[in-house]
Design a protein around this motif. Structure first.
Motif, PDB file in Angstrom:
ATOM      1  N   GLU B  36      52.852  97.099   8.049  1.00 34.54           N
ATOM      2  CA  GLU B  36      52.891  96.311   6.959  1.00 34.54           C
ATOM      3  C   GLU B  36      52.067  95.326   7.783  1.00 34.54           C
ATOM      4  O   GLU B  36      51.911  95.610   9.357  1.00 34.54           O
ATOM      5  CB  GLU B  36      54.495  96.320   7.021  1.00 34.54           C
ATOM      6  CG  GLU B  36      55.124  97.358   6.283  1.00 34.54           C
ATOM      7  CD  GLU B  36      56.575  96.216   5.621  1.00 34.54           C
ATOM      8  OE1 GLU B  36      56.359  94.646   5.473  1.00 34.54           O
ATOM      9  OE2 GLU B  36      57.738  96.994   5.927  1.00 34.54           O
ATOM     10  N   ASP B  37      52.609  94.328   7.361  1.00 31.52           N
ATOM     11  CA  ASP B  37      52.252  93.011   7.829  1.00 31.52           C
ATOM     12  C   ASP B  37      52.120  92.720   9.254  1.00 31.52           C
ATOM     13  O   ASP B  37      53.442  92.768   9.370  1.00 31.52           O
ATOM     14  CB  ASP B  37      52.258  91.845   6.688  1.00 31.52           C
ATOM     15  CG  ASP B  37      51.221  90.985   6.895  1.00 31.52           C
ATOM     16  OD1 ASP B  37      50.663  89.932   8.156  1.00 31.52           O
ATOM     17  OD2 ASP B  37      50.990  90.103   6.083  1.00 31.52           O
ATOM     18  N   ASP B  38      51.791  92.066   9.977  1.00 30.99           N
ATOM     19  CA  ASP B  38      52.267  90.839  11.240  1.00 30.99           C
ATOM     20  C   ASP B  38      53.235  90.464  11.206  1.00 30.99           C
ATOM     21  O   ASP B  38      54.426  90.515  11.512  1.00 30.99           O
ATOM     22  CB  ASP B  38      51.514  90.672  11.909  1.00 30.99           C
ATOM     23  CG  ASP B  38      52.045  89.243  13.180  1.00 30.99           C
ATOM     24  OD1 ASP B  38      52.763  90.379  14.171  1.00 30.99           O
ATOM     25  OD2 ASP B  38      51.778  88.857  13.552  1.00 30.99           O
ATOM     26  N   TYR B  39      53.389  89.447  10.049  1.00 28.20           N
ATOM     27  CA  TYR B  39      54.126  88.672   9.725  1.00 28.20           C
ATOM     28  C   TYR B  39      54.442  87.361  10.489  1.00 28.20           C
ATOM     29  O   TYR B  39      55.658  86.537  10.112  1.00 28.20           O
ATOM     30  CB  TYR B  39      55.393  89.145   9.009  1.00 28.20           C
ATOM     31  CG  TYR B  39      55.879  90.036   8.296  1.00 28.20           C
ATOM     32  CD1 TYR B  39      55.483  89.763   6.692  1.00 28.20           C
ATOM     33  CD2 TYR B  39      56.217  91.177   8.403  1.00 28.20           C
ATOM     34  CE1 TYR B  39      54.927  90.746   5.894  1.00 28.20           C
ATOM     35  CE2 TYR B  39      56.226  92.125   6.836  1.00 28.20           C
ATOM     36  CZ  TYR B  39      55.822  91.799   5.881  1.00 28.20           C
ATOM     37  OH  TYR B  39      55.765  93.070   4.894  1.00 28.20           O
ATOM     38  N   GLY B  40      54.318  87.612  12.151  1.00 34.60           N
ATOM     39  CA  GLY B  40      54.657  86.528  13.162  1.00 34.60           C
ATOM     40  C   GLY B  40      55.901  86.338  12.947  1.00 34.60           C
ATOM     41  O   GLY B  40      56.654  85.554  13.268  1.00 34.60           O
TER      42      GLY B  40
END
Lengths: 303, 720
Positions: B36-40
């Motif tokens: 998935e995305d890193d999302y921060g």
């Protein structure tokens, strides 16, 4: 009149301005021993054998009438000298390990095939480039095809060895926007040794081209043992310095990327053992060229 | 522009980047790999907070369940302040994933499950967010403005259910304010102990910014960024909402006011923006036309790109490409793409998106407001509920069902014509099943998972006292995406070419080898015969014809599900997100030479390795050809050859982007990956902690992906 081509390379970025489709024509009247397109030497279709794609299904052996294909140590092997170019094997080779190099195509068919990329040409100021092989050997086909592209507003270029009569260029150049040519050697004897032909016509044609008003560039491939020396390069630089209308002159390093092509085609490769020209050496030659240009400029100013 | 800025904040940015790298490593260590995305997001303290169940199955549902959990989490949420950062706060909790079950079992959809399984449909039932809030509303009203709005409409819409609805939203805002207050206390504590005068001053300003926006709307660039961050972190925490907005126009008035009042210079703005971007890789759109078609680029558009360059982490900025665009911004964006080779920015094609969306009956002004703010998706900020990127039909599975049915019927004629008829029949059922799933969600999602946070910045829910999923939204533009186009198109083409046209093999022979996964005698030869047939993507091939036919048919079927009386518009797209592996695991060997269980094709992309050379142009042509064309995307996933991705070729790359969009393309995601580097990173990901890849619409750290997904990305790049 139909032409014989090896393939159409889309998204070419080294054969003229912008995004281009380069059409490689089959057949050449020079046989440069370092050529990186050996599949264009012959004007006739021929077999290419990609051993890494072969799955040893042996189906090709059943249809080969000349024993050019044989089984050796459980693997299929190809002997070019025995091949009669019947191409029966191509049709049964489902893994596409055997491929026919060279296909006949009409100007209209070629136009239709390339047409899908016109938008990219227009957006990037690119177009089509005839290369080879020597495109001028298929004069009528090239002339007719160039005309079709020009009529469609597509930028046209040719990469030529300049080793045909100037009168042939006079027929083609009106349909050409841009010309690329090589200046390999000035010494005629050495040129003959490495390419199989004299360069007298070539040098004269460069001068003619310079006078023609056509936009053109010249390149010198730096080939190990052929012209990678001050002795060979200085006369070339001297020749170039006399040209009045050349748009660009550049040195291109020899690269050994064609080794697999020679192997696949079963053609001896005289430059098999050669590596790339080191960047440092190429830099030396570039500096020599810059120095030569500067000295020459000063010399002219003194005069 | 960067040349003119004396950037004195690089030390702080470097510190933040270094910290982010450590946070990513900790995420991998504590939480494992994730496709998935890193999302921060950062790892929350262990066992710090747990969800509160309100259902016998152990999960939590409905307005009370979500509100109680959210407010409790906000009350106990750890604080996050870094003296080097311009802003407080980081995302930590995935509240929506802290449930044992994501759909309230009191609202079953068992009647849909057989066909969902048969056609491998991702139904989206119980999934959330995936539409965008209107940040403009947020920065205009501030938290108190939103509370006032709730108070106003609570007096108008006052049924018991509506009162409960408003009370829940009010509680949510109050809990967010309490969370911000906790951060102010933490910042003030740090001010006392910070020894570096510059960082101490930064903390003082950070505290003031947060005090200013605790109730009132933001007035400066820094306040606006911090307000957006708080809202977004709350929304991320609630249900992973990652939608962004038109970031340059959103921030432009604050930046210009700061400039006019001598509060800011370009360097400081870049520092704020870099901190803003590193907080979370939200999907922001840059540039593009306003509702009248006039380009929106301003100085801050450039500064945002420059800030992105400063941090150069995982980023999801999309540059909108249109006829009247600022060419310099376009060029600059490609320069950064090439310079950093970090998969940002992406590019969005205005022409086809606007004209396509208008075909649904919207005017040009509305269509231009629908912007690229999600993984593959477009949204009218605050105006629509969409289920974007949530509902997918595995067309490769549908093909398999049709193919097996044809073979099972002994009297059936074996032909691509007959196969197509069966495929159409099954695709129709599959699309209808997907649509029924969406209708089920629209009916019951409010009892499952109300959109408590996104309702706040949507036009309608507070005004009507209705959840956005339940009639609160202005528009219901519902997305269904098709996946596996390349597999299906190439399978039809291979059968037609090799069996019907060339007669090089037979239905029986192909079937035999499909059943044995091409592993019997002669299997590999037949597999290669099929695989080397006329692919989709090569231009004017059988595969291209089939791909167009499949895409057109799928799109028509999706559109037919629309119901104007119910304000339900269904919009087709082609996208697989990160489901290519999962979908592939449910499909046996296919007639395009794909072996059983191998991944399906990515979105609208052809099968990797489809073109011998000129792959970039082939790809741009092919994906433009198969666009559904109604305003949702079929992205071009472009593995750009690093030898082309040089400073000398900026204009050539720009040409390909422009032509793709001119021909109908909608979105371009680009990777520029050196083949030897990606192989080395696959071999030992820990040595490449900074390597970012655009997996699909989102970017991710390569080292965070599972080995299976890393392999998929590697294969895609090697075969490009």
């Amino acid at each position: 009149m139909n032409g014989q081509i090896t393939h159409i390379q889309r998204m070419s970025t080294h054969d003229g301005p912008g995004i281009r489709s380069t059409i490689f024509l089959k057949g050449c009247n020079l046989q440069c021993k370092w050529c990186h397109n050996p599949e264009t030497f012959s004007s006739k279709p021929e077999l290419e054998w990609l051993s890494d794609k072969c799955i040893s299904c042996q189906t090709c052996l059943l249809v080969c009438p000349s024993e050019a294909l044989s089984l050796q140590n459980g693997k299929v092997a190809f002997e070019k000298s025995l091949c009669t170019a019947c191409f029966n094997c191509v049709d049964v080779c489902f893994p596409e390990a055997i491929q026919k190099i060279g296909r006949e195509i009409s100007p209209e068919e070629l136009f239709a095939e390339v047409e899908q990329d016109f938008s990219f040409f227009r957006e990037s100021n690119g177009g089509i480039t005839f290369s080879g092989g020597e495109p001028m050997l298929q004069l009528e086909f090239v002339k007719e095809t160039l005309r079709l592209f020009r009529q469609a507003g597509i930028h046209t270029a040719i990469e030529t060895n300049l080793n045909v009569p100037w009168s042939w260029y006079e027929q083609v150049l009106p349909e050409v926007d841009f010309v690329m040519a090589d200046l390999k050697l000035v010494d005629d004897h050495i040129h003959h040794n490495w390419t199989g032909a004299s360069n007298r016509q070539i040098l004269q044609n460069i001068i003619n081209l310079d006078h023609s008003g056509k936009t053109y560039i010249l390149r010198t491939p730096i080939v190990p043992g052929v012209n990678d020396s001050q002795e060979q390069l200085e006369p070339i630089f001297e020749f170039v310095s006399r040209l009045k209308n050349i748009q660009k002159y550049e040195l291109l390093p020899f690269h050994p990327l064609a080794a697999s092509k020679y192997k696949n085609l079963g053609i001896p490769n005289p430059f098999e053992a050669n590596l790339c020209i080191p960047a440092s050496k190429l830099k030396e030659f570039d500096e020599l060229l810059i120095k030569y240009k500067k000295d020459n400029h000063e010399r002219k100013n003194k005069l | 522009m960067s040349e003119r800025i004396n950037f004195k904040y690089q030390g702080r940015i470097d510190t933040l980047k270094g910290k982010k790298k450590l946070q990513t490593l900790e995420k991998i260590k504590v939480e494992g790999l994730l496709d998935e995305d890193d999302y921060g997001r950062v790892v929350p303290p262990k066992d710090h907070w747990n969800s509160i169940s309100n259902h016998p199955d152990g999960s939590f549902y409905g307005l009370d369940g979500w509100t109680n959990n959210f407010c409790d989490l906000m009350e106990h949420h750890p604080v996050y302040v870094d003296p080097n950062d311009a802003f407080a706060g980081r995302w930590m909790y995935f509240m929506s994933r802290m449930r044992s079950n994501k759909w309230n079992p009191d609202y079953p959809y068992d009647h849909l499950k057989p066909n969902q399984s048969k056609y491998d449909i991702i139904s989206g039932i119980g999934d959330d967010a995936h539409f965008s809030p209107d940040y403009q509303m947020g920065v205009q009203l501030g938290w108190q403005g939103l509370l006032d709005k709730i108070e106003h409409f609570r007096t108008i819409n006052n049924s018991p259910e509506q009162i409960a609805f408003y009370n829940a939203h009010e509680r949510a805002i109050l809990s967010i304010q309490s969370w911000i207050k906790n951060h102010i206390v933490a910042i003030e504590h740090l001010i006392d102990i910070e020894t570096n005068p510059e960082l101490q001053q930064n903390l003082r300003e950070m505290a003031e910014v947060n005090r200013n926006i605790l109730s009132a709307p933001p007035k400066t660039l820094r306040e606006a960024c911090q307000w957006i961050i708080w809202y977004h972190l709350a929304s991320r925490t609630y249900n992973r909402d990652g939608a962004g907005g038109q970031i340059d126009t959103l921030l432009q008035p604050f930046f210009e006011k700061d400039l006019a009042e001598n509060r800011i210079d370009a360097a400081k703005a870049v520092y704020y923006l870099a901190c803003f971007l590193i907080n979370d890789p939200i999907y922001w759109q840059l540039g593009g036309p306003d509702e009248n078609g006039k380009d929106q680029t301003s100085e801050i558009s450039y500064l945002i790109l420059e800030a992105a360059d400063k941090i150069n982490t995982s980023l999801n900025i999309t540059v909108r490409v249109h006829d009247g665009m600022d060419q310099q911004l376009f060029r600059k964006s490609i320069e950064y793409l090439v310079k950093n080779k970090n998969a940002w920015p992406r590019f969005s094609g205005d022409k086809a998106l606007v004209s396509g969306f208008m075909k649904n009956g919207f005017d040009a002004a509305t269509a231009r407001k629908r912007i690229a703010v999600g993984c593959n998706w477009m949204s009218l900020p605050g105006m629509e509920y969409t289920m974007n990127d949530l509902v997918k039909v595995n067309m490769a599975k549908v093909f398999e069902v049709a193919y097996n049915e044809m073979l099972a019927e002994k009297n059936s004629e074996k032909s691509t014509k007959n196969l197509w008829t069966l495929f159409e029949n099954h695709l129709k059922i599959a699309v209808d099943t997907a649509a029924q799933g969406i209708r089920h969600q629209l009916k019951y999602q409010k009892y499952n998972e109300p959109e408590l946070i996104l309702n706040l910045l949507s036009h309608g829910p507070l005004e009507k006292g209705l959840d956005v999923s339940d009639g609160g939204a202005e528009f219901y533009n519902l997305a269904i995406d098709g996946a596996g186009l390349g597999i299906v198109a190439d399978s039809f083409a291979a059968l037609e070419q090799r069996i019907e046209l060339e007669k090089k093999t037979s239905w029986d022979e192909v079937n035999f080898h499909l059943q044995s996964n091409f592993e019997e005698v002669n299997g590999e030869r037949i597999r290669l015969l099929l695989r080397n047939s006329e692919h989709f993507g090569h231009g004017n091939t059988l595969g291209d014809s089939w791909a167009l036919k499949i895409s057109t048919t799928f799109s028509e079927m999706v559109l037919e599900e629309s119901n104007p009386q119910l304000r339900q518009l269904f919009i087709p797209g082609l996208f697989s997100w990160a489901n290519t592996i999962g979908f592939g695991l449910n499909v046996g060997a296919t007639p395009n030479g794909r072996k059983a269980l191998q991944p399906i094709t990515h979105g609208a992309n052809p099968v990797p390795g489809f073109a011998v050379d000129g792959a970039s142009l082939s790809l741009a042509n092919a994906i433009a050809l198969v666009q559904p064309g109604y305003g949702n995307t079929a992205p071009m996933q472009w593995e750009l050859d690093p030898t082309l991705a040089t400073g000398d070729h900026i204009d050539l790359i720009g040409s390909i982007i422009k032509v793709h969009f001119e021909k109908g393309g909608t979105l371009i995601n680009v990777n520029i990956m050196d083949k030897s580097e990606i192989l080395a990173a696959h071999n030992d990901p820990s040595k490449y902690p900074d390597l970012v890849v655009r997996v699909t619409g989102f970017t991710a750290y390569f080292s965070m992906l599972t080995p299976e997904f890393r392999q998929l990305v590697v294969d895609r790049i090697l075969e490009s």
